[in-house]
Design a protein around this motif. Structure first.
Motif, mmCIF file in Angstrom:
data_model
loop_
_atom_site.group_PDB
_atom_site.id
_atom_site.type_symbol
_atom_site.label_atom_id
_atom_site.label_comp_id
_atom_site.label_asym_id
_atom_site.label_seq_id
_atom_site.Cartn_x
_atom_site.Cartn_y
_atom_site.Cartn_z
ATOM 1 N N ALA A 1 5.544 9.194 -5.015
ATOM 2 C CA ALA A 1 6.812 9.889 -5.279
ATOM 3 C C ALA A 1 6.638 11.403 -5.171
ATOM 4 N N ARG A 2 5.507 11.927 -5.655
ATOM 5 C CA ARG A 2 5.262 13.370 -5.557
ATOM 6 C C ARG A 2 5.217 13.827 -4.102
ATOM 7 N N ALA B 1 7.408 2.140 2.503
ATOM 8 C CA ALA B 1 7.408 3.585 2.265
ATOM 9 C C ALA B 1 8.640 4.228 2.891
ATOM 10 N N GLU B 2 9.032 3.746 4.067
ATOM 11 C CA GLU B 2 10.253 4.251 4.700
ATOM 12 C C GLU B 2 11.480 3.909 3.862
ATOM 13 N N TYR B 3 11.499 2.706 3.309
ATOM 14 C CA TYR B 3 12.620 2.299 2.463
ATOM 15 C C TYR B 3 12.732 3.213 1.245
ATOM 16 N N ARG C 1 14.580 5.258 -10.065
ATOM 17 C CA ARG C 1 14.740 6.352 -11.036
ATOM 18 C C ARG C 1 13.604 7.358 -10.907
ATOM 19 N N ARG C 2 12.382 6.867 -10.702
ATOM 20 C CA ARG C 2 11.239 7.781 -10.602
ATOM 21 C C ARG C 2 11.262 8.578 -9.305
ATOM 22 N N LEU C 3 11.902 8.047 -8.297
ATOM 23 C CA LEU C 3 12.078 8.792 -7.052
ATOM 24 C C LEU C 3 13.271 9.744 -7.115
ATOM 25 N N ILE D 1 0.845 -1.193 0.000
ATOM 26 C CA ILE D 1 0.000 0.000 0.000
ATOM 27 C C ILE D 1 0.882 1.246 0.000
ATOM 28 N N LEU D 2 0.664 2.121 -0.994
ATOM 29 C CA LEU D 2 1.406 3.370 -1.087
ATOM 30 C C LEU D 2 0.448 4.517 -1.359
ATOM 31 N N GLY D 3 0.950 5.716 -1.178
ATOM 32 C CA GLY D 3 0.171 6.924 -1.396
ATOM 33 C C GLY D 3 0.801 8.050 -0.592
ATOM 34 N N PRO D 4 0.235 9.252 -0.659
ATOM 35 C CA PRO D 4 0.830 10.392 0.051
ATOM 36 C C PRO D 4 0.927 10.206 1.557
#
Length: 363
Positions: free
Chosen positions: A316-317, A186-188, A248-250, A176-179
């Motif tokens: 990422a944003r 997510a921490e990684y 790369r996207r991060l 699960i990801l998101g803002p």
């Protein structure tokens, strides 16, 4: 009379958001939010009951409020470094056993929704390319949250056999990801430099936290025509991303380490509280995991709003630019490519002039 919904894990970010979301459902009359800790966020008009689901008091809560729908979100992989991990495991396993025991005795409970994880499939070198809900893992997870999720699902299946009158829905979520994501993964992804396993580029799937809320609400509600809100379902956004694409996207550089070295680094990071870099996460970052989601669409009737790539882009944003922002990296690549073209052109011109000179000399 509307539905009375009890939600466990209300003090966590996802649980709190779901409590606020389910209140907007016209079928819901009352929402009971349960957690052992006082939530740091608002719960809207929900009634908060501070109780530990590891204790038998949860049965009194079900009876007092005549709960008919239970949404169990307290099965988590949180805990971080230090001594909190054992308490999380007890809540996952012992808490689920107590909750299911209370539900079994309750004459009012008619629907149970359980948040699980695709980590129940494990991550091993001999795994199939894609897991379906009926795929048996090559080796069952032996440690951590994945093992807890396997045990929880076993208890849930036992409950479903004892109470066939209760509609039971188990949702196996991809990462699960998101803002607002607050998971170990997510921490990684938020680390300035991401350690990876030398020689591996795993395939990953994600599900957006907004889609998580939507599918939980769907599973907790009355089935729509042609759908069935019971069973076990993989929940993930369409498509996959390689770990190298994620970095790369991060805009975050990676450092490739041999597996033993990465295991040591993960243990060190966990010990100092930087991130919960567990053996389970190391296996995911080595072998990856992809699940099939046709049952989610055809039986449950749910279509995520976000693909895996869109989910990661939104995450990422929210994390801002890394050390190597994608735009800057792209410009650098363009400059290098342009310089190489010029060098090739100059070399070609020089070799052409030399050939002409040699041809003139021969004449």
């Amino acid at each position: 009379m509307g539905k009375v919904v009890l939600v466990t894990g209300a003090a966590r970010q996802l649980g709190g958001r779901f409590v606020r979301r389910i209140q907007r459902d016209p079928e819901v009359e009352r929402v009971i939010a349960v957690d052992a800790n006082t939530p740091p966020h608002r719960l809207g008009s929900a009634e908060f009951v501070r109780t530990d689901i590891r204790q038998s008091a949860i049965a009194r809560v079900l009876a007092e409020y005549a709960v008919d729908t239970v949404v169990h979100l307290a099965v988590t992989g949180g805990g971080g470094a230090g001594g909190a991990g054992s308490a999380v495991k007890e809540t996952n396993v012992i808490g689920t056993m107590q909750l299911l025991g209370a539900c079994q005795k309750s004459p009012t409970v008619r629907r149970l929704v359980v948040k699980s994880s695709t980590s129940v499939y494990g991550a091993a070198p001999r795994d199939p390319a894609v897991f379906s809900e009926t795929t048996q893992p090559k080796s069952l997870p032996a440690l951590g949250f994945a093992k807890d999720a396997v045990e929880v699902e076993g208890y849930v299946r036992g409950f479903a056999r004892r109470r066939p009158d209760v509609a039971v829905c188990v949702l196996r979520f991809a990462n699960i990801l998101g803002p607002f994501a607050d998971s170990a993964l997510a921490e990684y992804f938020s680390m300035p430099v991401m350690p990876t396993v030398l020689g591996y580029d795993p395939r990953l799937q994600f599900v957006h936290e907004d889609d998580v809320l939507d599918v939980l609400r769907l599973a907790a509600g009355e089935p729509r025509r042609g759908t069935l809100n019971s069973g076990t379902f993989n929940i993930a956004g369409d498509g996959v991303l390689l770990l190298s694409q994620c970095s790369r996207r991060l805009g975050r550089p990676t450092i490739a380490l041999p597996l033993p070295a990465l295991t040591w680094v993960g243990s060190a990071l966990k010990a100092v509280g930087v991130t919960d870099f567990s053996p389970e996460q190391t296996r995911l970052l080595t072998h990856g995991r992809v699940v099939e989601t046709s049952q989610m669409r055809e039986v449950l009737g749910f279509k995520p709003m976000y693909t895996t790539a869109e989910t990661f882009a939104d995450f990422a944003r929210s994390r801002g630019n890394g050390l190597l922002p994608p735009e800057r990296a792209a410009r650098a690549v363009d400059r290098v490519a342009g310089a190489l073209k010029v060098d090739v052109a100059v070399a070609g011109t020089g070799s052409g002039a030399g050939s002409a000179a040699e041809e003139g000399a021969q004449r």
